[in-house]
Structure formats: C-alpha cells, structure tokens
Design an enzyme around this catalytic site. Sequence first.
Site, short mmCIF file in Angstrom:
data_model
loop_
_atom_site.label_atom_id
_atom_site.label_comp_id
_atom_site.label_asym_id
_atom_site.label_seq_id
_atom_site.Cartn_x
_atom_site.Cartn_y
_atom_site.Cartn_z
N ASP A 7 0.88 -1.57 -0.27
CA ASP A 7 -0.15 -0.01 -0.14
C ASP A 7 1.01 1.39 -0.02
OD1 ASP A 7 -2.77 0.79 2.19
OD2 ASP A 7 -2.33 1.12 -0.01
N LYS A 44 2.04 3.98 -1.19
CA LYS A 44 1.25 5.82 -1.37
C LYS A 44 1.99 7.06 -0.97
CE LYS A 44 -2.66 4.89 0.91
NZ LYS A 44 -4.22 5.04 0.34
N ASN A 66 0.85 7.48 2.70
CA ASN A 66 1.57 6.11 4.16
C ASN A 66 3.41 6.75 4.16
OD1 ASN A 66 -0.61 5.35 4.91
ND2 ASN A 66 -0.52 3.59 2.57
N ASP A 86 1.89 2.70 7.82
CA ASP A 86 0.55 2.21 8.14
C ASP A 86 1.65 0.84 6.73
OD1 ASP A 86 -3.03 2.59 6.92
OD2 ASP A 86 -2.16 1.01 7.57
N THR A 114 -4.71 1.80 -3.11
CA THR A 114 -5.33 2.82 -3.72
C THR A 114 -5.17 2.51 -5.11
OG1 THR A 114 -4.68 3.59 -1.82
CG2 THR A 114 -5.53 5.02 -3.74
#
Length: 292
Positions: A138, A140, A143, A158, A177
């Site tokens: 994840d 991005k 994060n 995260d 995402t």
Amino acid sequence: AMFRTESVEEFYQIGEDIGSGQFSEVKKVTEKSTGKDYAGKFIRKRRSTASRRGVKREDIVREVSILEELSHDNIISLHDAFELQKEVVLILELVTGGELFHYLAEEDHVNEEVAAQFVKKILEALKHMHDRNICHLDLKPENIMLLNRNTQNIMLIDFGLSRRIKPGEDIRDIMGTAEFVAPEIINFEPLSLNTDMWAIGVITYILLSGLSPFLGDDQQETYENVTAINYSFEDDDFFSSTSELAKDFIDHLLLKDPRKRATVDQCLSHPWIMPRSKKQKVQRQTSHLKLE
Ligand SMILES: Nc1cc2c(nn1)-c1ccccc1CC2
C-alpha cells in the site's frame, strides 16, 4: 498475549487528531509515566464477519506482528498495543512532519536532487522489509510521513495491507489505492515484492512532475490506464527538464511483467540514485537548475 487489556487512558493522556485511515483515527497521546508523546492509532474492530466496517482482528494481529519484526530508522516503531472491546489501540512512534502527500501539494513537484534523496530513503526502508520477505502493498504518498519539514527524512507509517510473502503461497486478494496498484493486483494475479516496486515507479513519477501517471476520471478508467501501462513523459512538457536517468529509473519499474521490474537492490544501485560519475551527478543537478 499480544495486546494489553487495561484501559489505554489509565496510561496515556489522549490528545488531538493527527490523521486517520479508512477504519482508524490517529491521535497524539502522551505516556503518563514518561511524559513522552506518541501517535495512538485507534483501529475499529470488525463486529461480525458479515460486516464490511472495521478491521478483522487477525489483520490487526498481522499488522502488529509485522511492525514488531521491523526495526529501521525510516519505518514507524510500535511502542505498545491495547485491546478494548470495540477497538485496538496501537501506540506508535510520533512523526510530526506531515504526509509527503501534503508536502507535494504545497511544493507541486520537487527538483531531481531532492526527489532522488526521498526515493533513496523510501528504498532503504523497503529493502529492510524485502530482505525479510515482507511486502508493504500500500505504498503511496499518504503512507509516507516526513520526519520534519526541511529534511528528506521519511517514515513509512501504515502496514495495514503488509504481508509476509511465503514462497509458493499465493496472495491475490489485496486491493490498495487505484492510482498506485500494480497490474497484477487489478488482474488478481499473484502478488510479490515486485508489486511494491511498481508503486515506487508511480511515486517517483509524481515526485518529479506533480502528475499521477495513470489517474483517470474514475477508478475504472484508472484501472484501464494501469493494465494498459498507459503512461508517458510527454504530458504538457512537465518532464522537459527531467534527466534521462530519472526516466530510465521509472521505465524499469512501470513494467507489466513483475519479474522484469527492477528489484529494490537494483534501484538502490541505479545511477539516478547512486550517481557513478560527476557527469551523472551534474545531469541530476542541471535538471534542477533549469526548473528553478
Ligand atoms: N493510517 C495511518 C495514518 C497515520 C498514521 N498511521 N496510520 C500515523 C502514524 C504515526 C504518526 C502519525 C500518523 C498519522 C497518519
């Protein structure tokens, strides 16, 4: 036991909101016994298997066990964890530099020297994970937090979608995402450490141009752009002053076949990240001079 069952408010004073996730609130907290500040991540537990709200307890246990295994300057550390009836509270190291996302919003895009330093720090944190067969899944800008405004020091924060990649075990069910997910995620093909490398390519493209390479008008269009590998450096000459080395770095990451993508070690020794000659270093700097 993994989580303490006393009341978190007996040991920590709860302060103001500093961020949030899909099913979590993050508040500044102060440990009463030491006066030290931390980030308290209040994660709502899923009440029943039928529900779509909240996080499954086993997923929270996985995030905690991954956080406990990692120990790196650019990865958030876990100080404590409490389980209450409706939520789990992770007591995390406090970073106050804000999200890279907000920094980018203000700066629009950064010059190549700064971008390469950011990416190098993210790659060093990712190497610590990949060397332990742990993938983030994840990655991005939201994060990635800045330690403070004026350094390129970053912190991955995260790990809610992170997984240990066991050889032979297929992970296909993760969905991050849209703008940052690799083609294999959209096509429900096996995920791997290389899935993180695609996201590094997307983040680098954004750092250099302020543009998101695959973003469409809706999620469906974004997915079509990703699976078609539909990106270019020609958009509105945002890349007119970007060095060939930077474009080469991105081109070795935004590849459909995960096995063809550069690994984290190959990225760390790419000349854009580790210039081998004065010429390569100057190439990175001149692009910055043209921008300023
Ligand atoms: N989903 C999120 C979101 C955040 C954080 N963690 N998880 C966080 C962790 C440590 C310090 C500060 C934060 C705020 C943003």
